[in-house]
Design a protein around this motif. Sequence first.
Motif, PDB file in Angstrom:
ATOM      1  N   LEU A 777      -9.040   8.724   8.968  1.00  0.00           N
ATOM      2  CA  LEU A 777      -9.486   7.668   8.067  1.00  0.00           C
ATOM      3  C   LEU A 777      -9.369   8.120   6.627  1.00  0.00           C
ATOM      4  N   ASN A 778      -9.674   9.396   6.379  1.00  0.00           N
ATOM      5  CA  ASN A 778      -9.519   9.953   5.035  1.00  0.00           C
ATOM      6  C   ASN A 778      -8.082   9.816   4.552  1.00  0.00           C
ATOM      7  N   GLN A 781      -7.477   6.334   3.697  1.00  0.00           N
ATOM      8  CA  GLN A 781      -8.134   6.018   2.424  1.00  0.00           C
ATOM      9  C   GLN A 781      -7.318   6.561   1.250  1.00  0.00           C
ATOM     10  N   ASP A 782      -6.813   7.773   1.417  1.00  0.00           N
ATOM     11  CA  ASP A 782      -6.027   8.366   0.343  1.00  0.00           C
ATOM     12  C   ASP A 782      -4.779   7.545   0.094  1.00  0.00           C
ATOM     13  N   ILE A 784      -4.465   4.395   0.555  1.00  0.00           N
ATOM     14  CA  ILE A 784      -4.868   3.148  -0.081  1.00  0.00           C
ATOM     15  C   ILE A 784      -5.158   3.384  -1.557  1.00  0.00           C
ATOM     16  N   ILE A 785      -5.929   4.473  -1.836  1.00  0.00           N
ATOM     17  CA  ILE A 785      -6.270   4.784  -3.213  1.00  0.00           C
ATOM     18  C   ILE A 785      -5.002   5.014  -4.020  1.00  0.00           C
ATOM     19  N   ALA A 792      -0.042   3.810   4.303  1.00  0.00           N
ATOM     20  CA  ALA A 792      -1.336   3.593   4.939  1.00  0.00           C
ATOM     21  C   ALA A 792      -1.183   2.729   6.182  1.00  0.00           C
TER      22      ALA A 792
END
Length: 970
Positions: A777-778, A781-782, A784-785, A792
């Motif tokens: 998930l990290n 998230q990375d 996405i960020i 992603a």
Amino acid sequence: MKLRLFQYVFFLLVTWFATAQQPVSIHLTEKDGLPDIEFYDILEDEQGFIWLTADKGLYRYDGKHYKLFTNPIKRGRSLFGLTLDAKGRLWCNNLSGQFFYVENNELKLFKDFKDINTLVEFNIYKNHLFITANNTLRSINIETKNEIYELENISQNHFTLVNERKEGIYFNKDEVTYFTNDVTLKQTKALYSNTVFELNNSGAKTYFKYDNKIFFFNQLEPNKKNSLHQFRNRDLINVQLPEALVFSIIVSCLQVGDNIWILTNNGIFVSKIENKCLTILEHYFKGIYTTDIIKDRNTNFWVTTLKQGVYVMPNLALKKIDLPKDLGVNAIEKTNKEELYLATSNFEIFNYFKKENKLTKTNVSFRNNIYGISYNPLTEDLLMVATTESVFYNPKEKINKKSSLIVTKSITVFNEDQYLVSLPHALSLYSKRRDAFESLRLMRSYGSVLNTCKTKAYCNFIDGFGVVDLKTKTYKQITYKNSPVYGSKIAISTDNVVWVATYNEGLYGFVNDSLHYKLNVKNGLASNLISVITADENSLWIATDKGLQNYNYETKKIITVNREDGIDSYNINSIEILGDDIFFGSNTGLYQFDANNITKARKTLQPYFTSVAIQEKDTDVKLNYDLDQTDSEIRFGFNVNGFQSNKFVNYEYKLEGYSDNWIAVEEGLDFVKFNTLPAGEFTFHLRAKNTFQKTYTEPICVVLKVRLPFYKSWWFYTLILLASISFVWGYFSRKTERLNKAQHQALEKAKINQQLVFSQLENLRSQMNPHFIFNALNSIQDFIILNERKLAREYLVKFSRLIRTYLEHSQTNEISLNEEVKTLRLYLELEKDRFDDDFKFEIHVDQSLNLETTFVPSLFIQPYVENALKHGLLHKKDNKKLMLNFIKNANQNHLICEIIDNGIGREASAKIKNQRVGNHKSFATSANQKRIDLLNRSQDKKVELQVEDVYNKQQEVSGTKVTIIIELAH
């Protein structure tokens, strides 16, 4: 007148024959199995064996077979001089000075006298062998063989005999006969003085005993007269010899009854000695060189000859009257108590005078077979009937008168003129005067008789036996049990008993037309086939196809005369009675015997076993046999010694323990065979008797013990029962054990499966642990960020696909290698994204592997791959590599999975682990090992795990290699 007288005298000269009688003898020759024709001595031993010395050797006769006895060192073939010792052993010698004895069925050499090269006389007395040789009388101890006593100047070949009482030895010395009973030959006694009677001792002497007196023949040189002398005290009495014995070679002498039988080169002279004179009574075997004679236990006389084989006289009372050319006799008729007329096989008529023993041929002859002769005492003439002609013959007037009577079955005198005749077509009265017939019944007839009053004629017709009343000429059939009686021959006794020889029921006797007597094979008749019946006061003479018999119907006594007595043919066609003398004619001649002397006591010798065969293999004859039931086929061979014993001895046997009944052995057989016997103990009994006697011998016995085969014994049945119980108990025990084991295995398998499920869940948990999900998930998230939407999205798709795959794999125990490789590749791609470019991996699959048919445990390999990343590569700074190899070991049918990383190694990883805060439990050392144990316990396919360090060229740890070996399905 002178011419007629001359013709009459000439007729008498050419028609009178001096005939002779001698006991019937059976001539044994080579065609009867006799092994030789030249015999020297004969002897019967204690067991009833007949021993013969011949030109070809020594033979033993057991009643059936001749057995040769020989010795490998015997010189020459011939043996001589039979005698028995006290032990019952038989002794003989040969021309070469060898002496032998028979023991244990072998001819053994006693001693070889090298100085004897001719035949010498010998005898056994008081366990010593006495020999006369080289003018010396020797006495040799049989036991030591070496103790020899001698007397010299003994006349050569003059050693004689041990007399019947075994009193001693007679020998000649210095022209005097001596006697001794001293085996040392030191004490001798002169029987006469040479001064009393001048006697030339240059010839041989033949000693014999007659009426308890000692006689001897003195035989001089050839062509010189013999002399006969009797010892009386110390004197010699000269006995006058008839001319026939003066120049004969005297071989031996034997006393038979009141007579002395003298064996010579010209037969046997039956003689008697009275008033210093020897008189010849009979002369047997004329022209035959007789060599020895014995009387066996059944009073058969055996005579050996030099070139004519052996003669046996079974019964001295049965005599044969010599006829010219050995003619057969078809019919006999008596005229008085001293005269017979006989029709011979050459169609001639002879007249026999009993008192003078003379035979004369009449002037009557025929062209074909003569049916019968009938003497009419009223006219003193004879009616003789042939096939195609007949005549009346008057012996006194020698006148023949022809008749029209032909082919008659029987003729009975009715009166001076008439005869009762049985014809092929009728029973008739024939008139001599008118040469005409008066029929009494027109029916084929076979034989007829008149009652004593001559009022009835009894006849056997083709439709049965009946009687014709001669006054009324009426016929009445006589029946038995309301059935006709069919017969052939017929006779009537003086008491008006009518006897009928039936065809197959034996002999019937009718009194007043009712059956009163019945004689057949069941009550003494030799055979139911009867050829002649002749009445004699209260008895009948009956000729059957098995012998001639006399039946006294008042005393029920039966006398039998058969081949055992010397009858050589049972084709008897006529019987006549002259006082006590019985005459009968057959196809072999005319015979006569005295009815009072014809019977002789016959003793059946004890039977003995000749052989025993078990399972068709001969074995020793013993008294006891132990047999297995599977090998209980046994055959007993047996015999009874004696002349013609194989023809006139009947056997019976009994197997005691199996049956108490005596069973008759089939006639002609000399063995009994049992194909199999039941288990138990039995005694085989065998006994024998003469055919015409009632008393059996004492049985001989053999004990048989028959054992059951082991599979039929009680202990075997017990063993089988115990084994069966054990088998059943064991079977159900093993079955219960198998069921319990199967149940236990099922429970164990269920437990293992449950543990495998938990293990799979644990693997699933480990693969879906929060750290992995958090990292995933990290990473999303990375992306996405960093606005890496595409990355992603791709990462999220891979992550969701992996999670879905894990969930699917958790529902099955095995997955294909293809699915496993795809899942591992997806997992490593996700981890590579997390490691950035520092991590590289390679997956190599052996081309020989079929990815679709090769299966591996689900959720099994990934944890080891994860361990390689987590403990080996995670702590490495750069150049992180992981290699997965899937290899097939074809030889052992194994799948080898290799997980090779170039991480920090096991030792360094362990140090890092120990430095961590908290006690994190490694999956590789716990859950995965537990999974391997569960897999190995739950299935046939075994899994093996190997973990090892990888070294570089400097022998430094450069990584870790995990090898998983999975056994493939066959």
